[in-house]
Write an enzyme that holds these catalytic residues in place. Structure first.
Site, PDB file in Angstrom:
ATOM      1  N   GLN A 119      -4.731  -1.898   9.438  1.00  0.00           N
ATOM      2  CA  GLN A 119      -4.729  -3.208   8.792  1.00  0.00           C
ATOM      3  C   GLN A 119      -5.458  -4.231   9.668  1.00  0.00           C
ATOM      4  O   GLN A 119      -5.242  -4.316  10.871  1.00  0.00           O
ATOM      5  CB  GLN A 119      -3.279  -3.656   8.525  1.00  0.00           C
ATOM      6  CG  GLN A 119      -3.151  -4.925   7.721  1.00  0.00           C
ATOM      7  CD  GLN A 119      -3.670  -4.802   6.286  1.00  0.00           C
ATOM      8  OE1 GLN A 119      -3.695  -3.729   5.688  1.00  0.00           O
ATOM      9  NE2 GLN A 119      -4.109  -5.916   5.727  1.00  0.00           N
ATOM     10  N   ASP A 124     -11.246   2.836   4.065  1.00  0.00           N
ATOM     11  CA  ASP A 124     -11.617   1.414   4.043  1.00  0.00           C
ATOM     12  C   ASP A 124     -13.128   1.234   3.913  1.00  0.00           C
ATOM     13  O   ASP A 124     -13.591   0.126   3.600  1.00  0.00           O
ATOM     14  CB  ASP A 124     -11.184   0.745   5.364  1.00  0.00           C
ATOM     15  CG  ASP A 124      -9.932  -0.087   5.209  1.00  0.00           C
ATOM     16  OD1 ASP A 124      -9.693  -0.614   4.114  1.00  0.00           O
ATOM     17  OD2 ASP A 124      -9.202  -0.218   6.216  1.00  0.00           O
ATOM     18  N   LYS A 163       0.841  -1.206   0.000  1.00  0.00           N
ATOM     19  CA  LYS A 163       0.000   0.000   0.000  1.00  0.00           C
ATOM     20  C   LYS A 163       0.874   1.252   0.000  1.00  0.00           C
ATOM     21  O   LYS A 163       0.626   2.201  -0.741  1.00  0.00           O
ATOM     22  CB  LYS A 163      -0.938  -0.024   1.220  1.00  0.00           C
ATOM     23  CG  LYS A 163      -2.040  -1.066   1.057  1.00  0.00           C
ATOM     24  CD  LYS A 163      -2.795  -1.394   2.346  1.00  0.00           C
ATOM     25  CE  LYS A 163      -3.779  -2.546   2.080  1.00  0.00           C
ATOM     26  NZ  LYS A 163      -4.497  -3.017   3.252  1.00  0.00           N
TER      27      LYS A 163
HETATM   28  N1  GUN Z   1      -7.257  -6.918   5.642  1.00  0.00           N
HETATM   29  C1  GUN Z   1      -7.639  -7.588   4.524  1.00  0.00           C
HETATM   30  N2  GUN Z   1      -8.280  -6.747   3.670  1.00  0.00           N
HETATM   31  C2  GUN Z   1      -8.277  -5.531   4.255  1.00  0.00           C
HETATM   32  C3  GUN Z   1      -8.779  -4.259   3.846  1.00  0.00           C
HETATM   33  O1  GUN Z   1      -9.371  -4.072   2.781  1.00  0.00           O
HETATM   34  N3  GUN Z   1      -8.572  -3.239   4.738  1.00  0.00           N
HETATM   35  C4  GUN Z   1      -7.945  -3.411   5.937  1.00  0.00           C
HETATM   36  N4  GUN Z   1      -7.815  -2.346   6.748  1.00  0.00           N
HETATM   37  N5  GUN Z   1      -7.478  -4.583   6.341  1.00  0.00           N
HETATM   38  C5  GUN Z   1      -7.634  -5.634   5.495  1.00  0.00           C
END
Ligand code: GUN
Length: 293
Positions: A97, A120, A53
Site C-alpha cells: 500500500q 499494481d 481489498k
Molecule cells: N495508494 C493509493 N492507490 C493505490 C494503488 O492503486 N496501489 C497501491 N499499492 N497503493 C495505493
C-alpha cells in the site's frame, strides 16, 4: 443537457460477477488466485483501503494474506517479506500500500516485486509493457477502472481530445498511456500544476480526467459543454454537519460541473469502487498467467 452518471458501484459489481466463473474454474483445477496486501504503518485511510481489498477477495473466493507491519519496519525487513511472497506458490499478486513511511524507498521495494505478481502495475517491466501495448503486462488499477467505465458506458475515445490532469505514476501517466494506446486511440494532453493556461487546456477536452488530489479544483469554467468528466480525486474536507466531521469530495466541483457534462463520475461511488474491482481482475490474470490455466 442530460448527464449520464457513470455508476462505479454498479460497474464494479458487473466486473466482479464476470470474474466469478474464472475464479471457480481456477480453484477447481487447484489454482485458487491469491493476493498478498502489505501495509507498513498506521495511516487510517490506508488501513481502510487495505481492509476493503481483503474483503473483496473474501467475497469472490480469492485467497488473501494481509500483512500489517509496524511503522518502524526497516527496508531490509520489508524486502525480505517481498522475497518470501515472490516465492510463495499460493500468492499470485503482491501489493504494497502506497504511500509507505518516509524511511522506506518505495521505488526500490517495487523493483523487488516479481513483475509477474505486480498486480499494481508499478514495476518498470509493467510500465514498459503498457507503453509497448503488450497485453501480458499489468496496468495500474485506478486508470484501468476509468477505462472500464468508459467501455461499459460505450463512450467513444477514438480521435477525441483527452486531457489528463495529473502526472502521477499511479494514475496520470498510465491513464495517458491507455488513452493514447492502440485500443483507445485518443489524442492526449497531460496537464499538471506547472501547465500554463490550465483552465483553457482543460476546456479543450472532450474527455477530462482529474487526478490531482485538490478538492474541487475543476470548476465549470474548465469544462467544454458536452465533455465527459472522470473524477479520480478522493479528498476529505471538513464538514461540521457530518457525523464523521468530514465529507468526501473529488477534484471536480460536481454540483456546478455536472450540468455541463454529457457524462460524469460521482465521488464517492465513481472511480473508487472500480479500483478494487480491477485489482481483483489483475489478481485473476496473474494467477492464470503464472499457472498457465
Ligand atoms: N495508494 C493509493 N492507490 C493505490 C494503488 O492503486 N496501489 C497501491 N499499492 N497503493 C495505493
Amino acid at each position: 443537457m442530460t448527464t449520464t452518471i457513470l455508476d462505479g458501484k454498479r460497474t464494479a459489481e458487473l466486473t466482479r460477477n464476470a470474474l466469478l466463473d474464472t475464479i471457480s474454474q481456477l480453484t477447481q483445477s487447484g489454482h485458487t488466485p491469491g493476493l498478498a496486501v502489505v501495509l507498513v504503518g498506521n495511516d487510517p485511510a490506508s488501513r481502510v483501503y487495505v481492509n476493503s481489498k481483503v474483503k473483496a477477495c473474501e467475497q469472490l473466493g480469492i485467497y488473501s494474506q494481509k500483512w500489517v507491519l509496524s511503522a518502524e519496519t526497516t527496508q531490509t525487513e520489508l524486502l525480505d517479506l517481498i522475497h518470501k511472497l515472490n516465492e510463495d506458490p499460493r500468492i499470485h499478486g503482491i501489493l504494497v500500500q502506497s504511500p509507505p513511511p518516509s524511511h522506506i524507498d518505495e521505488t526500490e521495494v517495487i523493483r523487488h516485486i516479481d513483475p509477474r505478481k505486480d498486480v499494481d502495475g508499478f514495476h518498470p517491466v509493467n510500465v514498459a509493457k503498457l507503453v509497448l501495448d503488450d497485453p501480458s503486462g499489468f496496468v495500474p488499477c485506478t486508470p484501468l477502472g476509468c477505462m472500464e467505465l468508459l467501455k461499459t458506458y460505450g463512450i467513444p475515445t477514438v480521435g477525441k481530445h483527452a486531457v489528463v490532469l495529473g502526472r502521477s505514476m499511479i494514475v496520470g501517466k498510465p491513464m495517458a498511456s491507455l488513452l493514447v494506446g492502440k485500443e483507445s486511440n485518443a489524442t492526449v494532453t497531460i496537464a499538471h500544476s506547472r501547465t500554463e493556461g490550465l483552465e483553457e487546456v482543460c476546456r479543450s477536452a472532450d474527455i477530462l480526467v482529474a487526478a490531482v488530489g485538490k478538492p474541487q479544483l475543476v470548476k465549470a469554467s474548465f469544462i467544454k459543454p458536452g465533455a465527459v468528466v472522470i473524477d479520480v480525486g478522493i479528498n476529505r474536507v471538513r464538514d461540521a454537519s457530518s457525523p464523521r466531521g468530514y465529507r468526501l469530495v473529488g477534484d471536480v466541483d460536481f454540483p456546478n460541473v455536472q450540468p455541463l457534462c454529457s457524462a460524469i463520475t460521482p465521488v464517492p461511488g465513481g472511480v473508487g469502487p472500480m479500483t478494487i474491482a480491477m485489482l481483483m481482475s489483475n489478481t485473476v490474470k496473474a494467477c492464470r498467467q503464472i499457472s498457465g490455466c
